[in-house]
Design a protein around this motif. Structure first.
Motif, PDB file in Angstrom:
ATOM      1  N   TYR A 153      52.915  84.307  62.900  1.00 29.64           N
ATOM      2  CA  TYR A 153      52.839  85.412  61.940  1.00 29.64           C
ATOM      3  C   TYR A 153      51.362  85.755  61.797  1.00 29.64           C
ATOM      4  N   ARG A 154      50.947  86.870  62.405  1.00 33.97           N
ATOM      5  CA  ARG A 154      49.526  87.228  62.444  1.00 33.97           C
ATOM      6  C   ARG A 154      49.327  88.650  61.925  1.00 33.97           C
ATOM      7  N   ILE A 155      48.215  88.832  61.232  1.00 35.64           N
ATOM      8  CA  ILE A 155      47.858  90.145  60.690  1.00 35.64           C
ATOM      9  C   ILE A 155      46.531  90.572  61.314  1.00 35.64           C
ATOM     10  N   TYR A 156      46.476  91.821  61.739  1.00 30.76           N
ATOM     11  CA  TYR A 156      45.264  92.367  62.337  1.00 30.76           C
ATOM     12  C   TYR A 156      44.919  93.680  61.637  1.00 30.76           C
ATOM     13  N   THR A 157      43.637  93.872  61.376  1.00 34.29           N
ATOM     14  CA  THR A 157      43.134  95.114  60.787  1.00 34.29           C
ATOM     15  C   THR A 157      42.320  95.843  61.840  1.00 34.29           C
ATOM     16  N   ASP A 158      42.544  97.139  61.949  1.00 34.74           N
ATOM     17  CA  ASP A 158      41.773  97.957  62.889  1.00 34.74           C
ATOM     18  C   ASP A 158      40.334  98.032  62.378  1.00 34.74           C
ATOM     19  N   PRO A 159      39.362  97.513  63.133  1.00 29.42           N
ATOM     20  CA  PRO A 159      37.974  97.518  62.652  1.00 29.42           C
ATOM     21  C   PRO A 159      37.402  98.929  62.468  1.00 29.42           C
ATOM     22  N   ASN A 160      37.985  99.912  63.127  1.00 31.27           N
ATOM     23  CA  ASN A 160      37.514 101.294  63.008  1.00 31.27           C
ATOM     24  C   ASN A 160      38.279 102.089  61.966  1.00 31.27           C
ATOM     25  N   ARG A 161      39.340 101.503  61.454  1.00 31.05           N
ATOM     26  CA  ARG A 161      40.196 102.184  60.472  1.00 31.05           C
ATOM     27  C   ARG A 161      40.811 101.110  59.568  1.00 31.05           C
ATOM     28  N   PRO A 162      40.060 100.635  58.558  1.00 35.25           N
ATOM     29  CA  PRO A 162      40.496  99.502  57.737  1.00 35.25           C
ATOM     30  C   PRO A 162      41.826  99.697  57.004  1.00 35.25           C
ATOM     31  N   ALA A 163      42.279 100.918  56.871  1.00 33.19           N
ATOM     32  CA  ALA A 163      43.564 101.150  56.211  1.00 33.19           C
ATOM     33  C   ALA A 163      44.740 100.865  57.147  1.00 33.19           C
TER      34      ALA A 163
ATOM     35  N   MET B 153      46.765  98.429  59.546  1.00 34.90           N
ATOM     36  CA  MET B 153      46.994  97.007  59.803  1.00 34.90           C
ATOM     37  C   MET B 153      48.271  96.826  60.604  1.00 34.90           C
ATOM     38  N   VAL B 154      48.287  95.757  61.384  1.00 37.31           N
ATOM     39  CA  VAL B 154      49.441  95.434  62.210  1.00 37.31           C
ATOM     40  C   VAL B 154      49.814  93.983  61.957  1.00 37.31           C
ATOM     41  N   VAL B 155      51.112  93.741  61.834  1.00 38.45           N
ATOM     42  CA  VAL B 155      51.629  92.377  61.720  1.00 38.45           C
ATOM     43  C   VAL B 155      52.393  92.091  63.006  1.00 38.45           C
ATOM     44  N   ILE B 156      52.069  90.972  63.634  1.00 42.93           N
ATOM     45  CA  ILE B 156      52.788  90.542  64.833  1.00 42.93           C
ATOM     46  C   ILE B 156      53.464  89.224  64.498  1.00 42.93           C
ATOM     47  N   GLU B 157      54.779  89.221  64.615  1.00 43.59           N
ATOM     48  CA  GLU B 157      55.577  88.040  64.298  1.00 43.59           C
ATOM     49  C   GLU B 157      56.310  87.582  65.556  1.00 43.59           C
ATOM     50  N   GLU B 158      56.521  86.280  65.642  1.00 42.33           N
ATOM     51  CA  GLU B 158      57.351  85.743  66.712  1.00 42.33           C
ATOM     52  C   GLU B 158      58.400  84.852  66.067  1.00 42.33           C
ATOM     53  N   TRP B 159      59.648  85.102  66.432  1.00 41.18           N
ATOM     54  CA  TRP B 159      60.782  84.381  65.852  1.00 41.18           C
ATOM     55  C   TRP B 159      61.588  83.720  66.961  1.00 41.18           C
ATOM     56  N   ALA B 160      62.148  82.579  66.653  1.00 40.24           N
ATOM     57  CA  ALA B 160      62.904  81.803  67.632  1.00 40.24           C
ATOM     58  C   ALA B 160      64.218  82.475  68.014  1.00 40.24           C
ATOM     59  N   SER B 161      64.769  83.275  67.093  1.00 41.74           N
ATOM     60  CA  SER B 161      66.064  83.900  67.357  1.00 41.74           C
ATOM     61  C   SER B 161      66.266  85.103  66.444  1.00 41.74           C
TER      62      SER B 161
END
Length: 98
Positions: A39-49, A51-59
């Motif tokens: 479960y990771r969150i990333y903020t665009d350094p050029n556009r702080p508003a 954000m992207v969440v990338i999740e990985e689930w087993a099923s």
């Protein structure tokens, strides 16, 4: 095989910190759930508003259960108040096997 979920969020003007706080509050309880592999969150350094969440689930079942948790329901309520537009949820796809 696991599932990858990518969610794009755009904070309303002045709501960047509230969005980041709401998303960060999801990390620990989500990782504690059975079936949550990442479960990771990333903020665009050029556009702080932006954000992207990338999740990985087993099923798919683990992901569906995640959507019923109290921390997910709470975050959803907060997001409704701080987003400039509805979040974009990319359809889960199969992650490559290692």
């Amino acid at each position: 095989m696991s599932l990858i979920v990518l969610t794009e969020c755009l904070a309303a003007p002045g709501q960047e910190d509230r969005l980041r706080t709401a998303l960060e509050a999801m990390i620990e309880p989500s990782l504690d759930e059975p079936g949550c592999l990442a479960y990771r969150i990333y903020t665009d350094p050029n556009r702080p508003a932006s954000m992207v969440v990338i999740e990985e689930w087993a099923s798919p079942r683990a992901l569906e259960k995640h959507y019923t948790t109290p921390h997910f329901r709470h975050a959803k309520q907060v997001l409704e108040l701080v987003l400039a537009e509805p979040m974009t949820l990319r359809r889960p796809m199969t992650a490559p096997s290692s």
